[in-house]
Design a protein around this motif. Sequence first.
Motif, short mmCIF file in Angstrom:
data_model
loop_
_atom_site.label_atom_id
_atom_site.label_comp_id
_atom_site.label_asym_id
_atom_site.label_seq_id
_atom_site.Cartn_x
_atom_site.Cartn_y
_atom_site.Cartn_z
N GLY A 57 0.83 -1.21 0.00
CA GLY A 57 0.00 0.00 0.00
C GLY A 57 0.86 1.25 0.00
N SER A 58 1.90 1.23 0.82
CA SER A 58 2.77 2.39 0.94
C SER A 58 3.54 2.63 -0.36
CB SER A 58 3.73 2.12 2.12
OG SER A 58 4.64 3.15 2.31
N ILE A 59 4.00 1.54 -0.99
CA ILE A 59 4.72 1.65 -2.26
C ILE A 59 3.81 2.20 -3.35
CG2 ILE A 59 5.67 0.23 -4.14
CD1 ILE A 59 6.82 -1.62 -1.90
N VAL A 60 2.59 1.64 -3.42
CA VAL A 60 1.65 2.08 -4.46
C VAL A 60 1.29 3.56 -4.25
CG1 VAL A 60 -0.67 1.75 -5.39
CG2 VAL A 60 0.79 -0.23 -4.92
N ALA A 61 1.05 3.94 -2.97
CA ALA A 61 0.70 5.33 -2.68
C ALA A 61 1.83 6.27 -3.10
CB ALA A 61 0.41 5.49 -1.19
#
Lengths: 448, 448
Positions: free
Chosen positions: B202-206
Amino acid sequence: MKVAKFGGSSVANAEQLQKVANIIQDDKERKVIVVSAPGKRFSDDIKVTDLLIELGEAYFNKQDYQGKLQIVLDRFHEITKELNITDKIIQEIKDGVEGILASDDSDALKMDALKATGEDSLAKVLSAYLQSLGLKATYLNPGEAGILVSDNPGSAQILNESYDQLYKLRERDEIVVIPGFFGYTKDGKLITFSRGGSDITGSIVAAGVKADLYENFTDVDSVYCVNPTIVENPKEITSLTYKEMRELSYAGFSVFHDEALIPAFKADIPVCIKNTNNPQGMGTIIVSKKEPQPNPVVGIASDTGFISIYVSKYLMNRELGFGRKLLTILEDEDISFEHTPSGIDDLSVIIRESSLTKEKEERVIARIKDELDPDTVSVDRDLALIMVVGEGMDSTVGLADKATHAFTKANVNIEMMNQGSSEVSMMFGIKADKVNESVKALYNTFFE
Amino acid sequence: MKVAKFGGSSVANAEQLQKVANIIQDDKERKVIVVSAPGKRFSDDIKVTDLLIELGEAYFNKQDYQGKLQIVLDRFHEITKELNITDKIIQEIKDGVEGILASDDSDALKMDALKATGEDSLAKVLSAYLQSLGLKATYLNPGEAGILVSDNPGSAQILNESYDQLYKLRERDEIVVIPGFFGYTKDGKLITFSRGGSDITGSIVAAGVKADLYENFTDVDSVYCVNPTIVENPKEITSLTYKEMRELSYAGFSVFHDEALIPAFKADIPVCIKNTNNPQGMGTIIVSKKEPQPNPVVGIASDTGFISIYVSKYLMNRELGFGRKLLTILEDEDISFEHTPSGIDDLSVIIRESSLTKEKEERVIARIKDELDPDTVSVDRDLALIMVVGEGMDSTVGLADKATHAFTKANVNIEMMNQGSSEVSMMFGIKADKVNESVKALYNTFFE
């Protein structure tokens, strides 16, 4: 058996030397006496050691040094005259100095020999004076006493074999007067300790003879629990441990050259600081261990001139070796660190401002950025450290509370706190311009 | 544009997935959805990922794994049935698992592929469900999305080129559902992140899509300012900075896998922690910077299991490199240090008890004695650290005072204090059995 060392102001003139003689006579245990060179008689006076250094510098610079020599001779002449003893020391100093200057020795060795002349001559004078009073006393050269040192002019280190030799002084049934400040290498070169080195000689001799007490006579009644220029008439410390002394002297207490204490500390000899001008006073005694006190805080010390290098990096905490690498960068520049308070992802290193020149700072910061890839690096200047010191602090609930409350009352923000697991001290970092009100508030909290 | 990640309890069954669908529909900005595998529906339930790991272990140990597979299939069947969508996922999982087990891959790669099945299947199910509700939604495999990782099974590291690829997701005019927890190497191997890795995805995609917000949906309303098992109904934190989050999560706050935050932190994407079961709640937002607050303390964290190695040596402070050498000894044993509170002649290193086995301890102590020649070395166990955390602490007089007074009121002795020059936190070391009363007292002081 006691070893008594008398500092420069205690031997500055005949009147002071009379007090010294009285002190020696007062206690038969005072068998070994170590003396400094004559210090200041009044605040603008020049210490004999400083005169001798100036003499040497004048000679090395091919300037006239006779004027300086004459002042030294005059001082000793005044002393012998007032003490009513032989003045043969005058000729001895004169011949000695000319002999040193004319020798083939290096300039560094010549300077050490010149510097030692003050202590050496005063020891001879005191010995003669004690004899004139009917006491069995003798001057003893440090070489004969057995003080063997390393060949580092101006910063001799004691050699361990000295101690066995010194122990033999116990066999003497006379008062022995030893000049402080210097010893001899194995091949007979005279080498001085670092400045203030008579304290070192005293401590070495006390350790060597396994004295019951090492008395260090100076011109203050005792160690105060706080700097008397900040708090008027502060309380006196009657007893403190070596560790406490170290923590206090680190942050501004200058009663004792702390390196000087090492031999006494290692041999577990109690050290008493007393006033030549008030020998009946209690003084302050420094010991290895002491009984728990109702107020565990013995003193509050403060010093300015610190800076903090602050480094932050997200997840620093997971990076094995981060702190070590930072300390290595400082070590490569010969910078000692004082404290390293830290959060999870940030680390500060407190160092003395004097150890960080502009060039060193630039190199250190550049290397930190380059090698540690931090999120931020910054340097915070004009910090002061305040140490609240006391051996019993580790078992007393509420001390940190009292100390921090004092800062609040003084309306001072605590920039840093650091307390070791030993709890001999609490360290507070504040802005340098807030030192006085902070120290006063802490004094009121712990001593009033 | 928002990236919303839903954790295991948010996708544990059909009822939860209906809430997820409502949340997605509620805000058109929620364009990229990242999902975990179905978690526990009730406290004794088994997470799908754990079932898949058990399945893999059974297979590797040549035991029957069909029972485990059937439980996984049953869980997905229950979900598709209740959501009234196609159950073709059941056959896909079955074929997928059999295909993984029959492949020529290493056991580590097989295990990673098995573990990823839960997230991957759930993403397909959610996408189908959103479509059944008339939404334009599509499942997107992490490989197609561009999540490229290093070849470390079970602990993948994101490759930087992923971010440019992920940015292209912005061009899509549909809801994209991406399974969390895994990516692909450049040569197409499926590799998982460390456990809890959906947060990482999630953090990478965000970060990749440069989201306005990364929403992390879980099963708590917000982060509490103190551990709710110590203080009942504690206050909620509405906003905190990355740094504060790190300091809190370090010492016992487990809401967020802090390594997961790195990509969002570096891209400066705000992160919001919200409750799938109460999406109207404020939640807790994590940001880079925030406005100064009237009460600078945001939270109090505590953790046990620390030990202190205490080293003292007279004049340590003058010994260049002492601290660095001590840290080197620890580093040689792969031991991270947490803090290094110090006095003048003593230094403590605080480390996690778990990092010091009996053998390591013996080697470390022996090397310290041998290489540093200290006066004393000792190990102090059963320490707890309490962190008082808050970004505004550096400009508030009296905070240390309030904190230390809380310990006095709780009659707890402070063994250690350490505060960085950043003042994002104050650390207190106390005996582990005094944690609860200390934390309660601090909570009362700062939040009541």
